[in-house]
Design an enzyme around this catalytic site. Structure first.
Site, PDB file in Angstrom:
ATOM      1  N   GLU A  57     -45.363 -32.076 -11.461  1.00 36.28           N
ATOM      2  CA  GLU A  57     -43.887 -32.297 -10.348  1.00 36.28           C
ATOM      3  C   GLU A  57     -45.150 -33.530  -9.462  1.00 36.28           C
ATOM      4  O   GLU A  57     -43.406 -34.318  -9.077  1.00 36.28           O
ATOM      5  CB  GLU A  57     -43.990 -31.242 -10.632  1.00 36.28           C
ATOM      6  CG  GLU A  57     -43.234 -30.026 -11.151  1.00 36.28           C
ATOM      7  CD  GLU A  57     -44.361 -28.988 -11.495  1.00 36.28           C
ATOM      8  OE1 GLU A  57     -45.455 -29.213 -11.447  1.00 36.28           O
ATOM      9  OE2 GLU A  57     -43.790 -28.197 -11.931  1.00 36.28           O
ATOM     10  N   CYS A  80     -43.736 -24.539  -9.661  1.00 33.99           N
ATOM     11  CA  CYS A  80     -43.660 -22.964  -8.672  1.00 33.99           C
ATOM     12  C   CYS A  80     -43.412 -22.597  -8.144  1.00 33.99           C
ATOM     13  O   CYS A  80     -43.018 -23.879  -7.189  1.00 33.99           O
ATOM     14  CB  CYS A  80     -45.324 -23.466  -9.151  1.00 33.99           C
ATOM     15  SG  CYS A  80     -45.867 -24.543  -8.189  1.00 33.99           S
ATOM     16  N   CYS A  89     -44.422 -26.564  -5.762  1.00 31.98           N
ATOM     17  CA  CYS A  89     -43.458 -27.732  -6.192  1.00 31.98           C
ATOM     18  C   CYS A  89     -42.217 -27.933  -5.857  1.00 31.98           C
ATOM     19  O   CYS A  89     -41.188 -29.021  -5.945  1.00 31.98           O
ATOM     20  CB  CYS A  89     -43.464 -27.271  -7.863  1.00 31.98           C
ATOM     21  SG  CYS A  89     -45.218 -28.420  -7.675  1.00 31.98           S
ATOM     22  N   ASP A 205     -78.416 -25.270 -36.297  1.00 32.77           N
ATOM     23  CA  ASP A 205     -78.150 -26.545 -36.144  1.00 32.77           C
ATOM     24  C   ASP A 205     -78.328 -27.146 -34.771  1.00 32.77           C
ATOM     25  O   ASP A 205     -77.757 -28.443 -34.762  1.00 32.77           O
ATOM     26  CB  ASP A 205     -76.721 -26.262 -36.502  1.00 32.77           C
ATOM     27  CG  ASP A 205     -76.406 -25.485 -37.655  1.00 32.77           C
ATOM     28  OD1 ASP A 205     -77.240 -25.806 -37.965  1.00 32.77           O
ATOM     29  OD2 ASP A 205     -75.132 -24.855 -37.495  1.00 32.77           O
ATOM     30  N   ARG A 212     -66.695 -36.334 -27.468  1.00 33.58           N
ATOM     31  CA  ARG A 212     -67.655 -37.187 -28.665  1.00 33.58           C
ATOM     32  C   ARG A 212     -66.835 -38.716 -28.523  1.00 33.58           C
ATOM     33  O   ARG A 212     -66.682 -39.057 -28.919  1.00 33.58           O
ATOM     34  CB  ARG A 212     -68.732 -36.626 -29.578  1.00 33.58           C
ATOM     35  CG  ARG A 212     -69.573 -36.304 -28.841  1.00 33.58           C
ATOM     36  CD  ARG A 212     -70.493 -36.458 -30.389  1.00 33.58           C
ATOM     37  NE  ARG A 212     -70.439 -35.466 -31.091  1.00 33.58           N
ATOM     38  CZ  ARG A 212     -70.611 -34.368 -31.520  1.00 33.58           C
ATOM     39  NH1 ARG A 212     -71.378 -33.213 -30.879  1.00 33.58           N
ATOM     40  NH2 ARG A 212     -70.136 -33.551 -32.718  1.00 33.58           N
ATOM     41  N   GLU A 295     -66.946 -21.110 -32.822  1.00 30.96           N
ATOM     42  CA  GLU A 295     -67.724 -21.843 -33.827  1.00 30.96           C
ATOM     43  C   GLU A 295     -68.643 -21.078 -35.286  1.00 30.96           C
ATOM     44  O   GLU A 295     -69.242 -21.910 -36.350  1.00 30.96           O
ATOM     45  CB  GLU A 295     -68.031 -23.645 -33.384  1.00 30.96           C
ATOM     46  CG  GLU A 295     -67.165 -24.599 -32.750  1.00 30.96           C
ATOM     47  CD  GLU A 295     -67.277 -25.660 -33.077  1.00 30.96           C
ATOM     48  OE1 GLU A 295     -67.238 -26.789 -33.973  1.00 30.96           O
ATOM     49  OE2 GLU A 295     -67.242 -26.451 -31.346  1.00 30.96           O
ATOM     50  N   GLY A 297     -71.822 -18.538 -35.642  1.00 27.65           N
ATOM     51  CA  GLY A 297     -72.074 -18.851 -36.800  1.00 27.65           C
ATOM     52  C   GLY A 297     -71.306 -17.086 -37.443  1.00 27.65           C
ATOM     53  O   GLY A 297     -70.320 -16.781 -37.150  1.00 27.65           O
TER      54      GLY A 297
END
Lengths: 366, 366
Positions: A57, A80, A89, A205, A212, A295, A297
């Protein structure tokens, strides 16, 4: 229920767009977007800045300058009304002469929770709430969840073959899905406070766990491990100073954190698995990491899912069939068909032939 | 390339609809639909009748009566020009005074293969070919394949959980998918000449292998087995006289068929798996079963897929996760990620939250 015009929707969409671009940079704060409209035109825009910086804001008000006087503010979250790291705000909105505030969703933060709206109204400002509420809720679903549950939100992602394998028999998993699906994973990384994998994924891995496709986002990196040992030749170890690098150790004294040469070691104790995982998620919340993108395993994915600690699941199916290999999930004991995990609120997306199935998992008896 | 009008498309869609309703009743003939249009209106309709009965064109001509004179015939397959079980359709078309024929696709049957079109043209009839060709090809993809390959077309269907299981650890599989997906399976059963499962599926699930949502369809039932033993208390055994009931036995002298108390026993020999399966598919074609709908279980599904004998694969994913249980496919050796089976021409359908992924499998190195 307030009726909103098409223009209202357009302006709020713009605010949501600003919020979405900020998402991933504002943790542990929610990502908020704000647009100021005067005489039918956008005269100011803003989004939440990095933690400690001004809220959306205030940026928008500054951008609008004197044009904010008599204008309408569109904002994706209730403003807020309390002193946090920045002054409230609501004061700034009143001071700028804003006449009307349109907002998407009330702040679930117990320090706000409708008080912001009441304060604005008491100052004679018109407040309409609920525009594109669903979108705004989803954008900050991690925040809304974690601030109430006091533990981090978990999104779990796996890429699997059509027969449910996450790797072939020799561990190969490059690539199960195509580029479009992988870009979608990058987007998911971007909007989370941390990216996590298990130690065996790290060993096998050597993932970068970086973003990226866009710059300026820097999620923490988390490795789940049973010991402090992290191979020195891993990307995780060698780039440990680029962002918060955390090794979560099952064992030791719960809630203990030690720091050594750029790595944080979090201990979750010796208690049972669910207690350990919950301890970790509470530690993460307390450590300003309100959302974690896991992610894999297989072991890590199975643990979190089996223990009911996954808030959102993303399954990316490639177009391959292996007929063997590493299964996506291996619970301690497979569930019976009538008392299994059900994916609720499922959504499907086709990504160049790959499929993304998303939903909220729940253990259900049918 | 002939340009077709919107009306042309409408009439051919109607012909395709008639063909689709006939599909499943006309084996080993293709299912064909025909519509006769005079002065912009449909004056006759027809579809292929059961084997040995009249073809679609003749039914439509009879339906139109004298209105066929000067009219246009829309037909989903090139009319036949040879004496088979019925006299050639081309003669009947000429005799009825049809002025123009619009057709979807040439007949791949070497006995026709364009000769029908040439014959009609030589009699002064305008022939336009290729309207909704793709739809017409797919409708009879089994016929087009089998008449050239001289072996039965195979559609393989499995219902699996999101983690790729076809049953839980105690074998329970009722129900992985919801009603809409199961109705879709019924539709698949309807359009195939036979429904097949493995012996262990027979023993475990005692499936009826019937069509329950529509009447008048009566596919053969096939059980893959290593022996002649079929439990007497199975639906398959008790209802063996309702339709062709076949037990395919791996062993014996290939191409031998024996009949005992209402069951046909087909022997495929002792040779290697692929030779055996191919023998079976060639026997089926020779036995007027040009298409087979295989519904599992794991062993049968894996064998056909691994040996490259599945023409179309339907994977129905429910919304459950078991974290263990019976895998969908278990090849003799799991394939490496870069040399796996790829599902080409994939299509996706959402069925009340379940997903159907369909495609044509191929073994590909990437």
């Amino acid at each position: 229920m307030t009726a909103f015009s098409e223009k209202d929707i357009l302006f709020m969409r713009e605010a949501l767009k600003l919020a979405n671009a900020a998402k991933g940079k504002t943790f542990p704060n929610p990502a908020v977007g704000a647009v100021i409209v005067s005489e039918g035109k956008i005269v100011g825009k803003g989004a939440t800045q990095v933690y400690g910086g001004p809220h959306a804001e205030k940026i928008a008000l500054k951008d609008a300058g004197s044009k904010a006087n008599g204008a309408t503010l569109y904002v994706t979250l209730e403003p807020c009304c309390h002193y946090g790291r920045t002054p409230p705000c609501t004061d700034a909105i009143v001071a700028a002469g804003i006449k009307k505030v349109v907002l998407s969703v009330k702040d679930p933060n117990p320090l706000v929770a409708g008080r912001g709206i009441r304060q604005l109204r008491s100052m004679g400002i018109i407040v309409n709430s609920g525009l594109l509420r669903k979108d705004a809720l989803e954008l900050n679903e991690d925040f809304f969840f974690s601030i109430v549950a006091k533990r981090a939100w978990v999104t779990l992602k796996l890429a699997l073959t059509l027969d449910g394998m996450i790797a072939d028999e020799s561990g190969g998993s490059k690539w199960i899905t195509g580029e479009k699906a992988r870009l979608c994973v990058q987007e998911q990384r971007r909007i989370h406070a941390a990216i996590a994998v298990g130690k065996s994924t790290l060993n096998h891995d050597n993932p970068q766990l970086t973003i990226r496709h866009k710059s300026g986002y820097n999620p923490a990196r988390i490795i789940f491990s049973s010991s402090k040992e992290i191979p020195r030749n891993t990307y995780f170890f060698q780039h440990r100073n680029e962002t918060r690098s955390i090794v979560v150790i099952s064992g030791g004294i719960p809630w203990t954190i030690s720091r050594e040469s750029g790595i944080e070691y979090w201990y979750t104790g010796e208690a049972d698995e669910k207690v350990q995982l919950t301890t970790f998620l509470k530690m993460a919340f307390a450590q300003n990491i309100p959302s974690i993108f896991i992610e894999g395993g297989q072991i890590v994915a199975s643990k979190f899912l089996e223990n009911g600690l996954v808030n959102r699941l993303h399954l990316f199916y490639g177009q391959k069939i292996l007929g063997g290999g590493k299964k996506s999930f291996a619970f301690k004991k497979g569930m019976p068909i009538n008392n299994s995990i059900i994916l609720n609120n499922t959504r499907h997306q086709i990504l160049d032939g790959d499929i993304l199935v998303s939903g909220t998992p729940e253990i259900v008896s049918t």
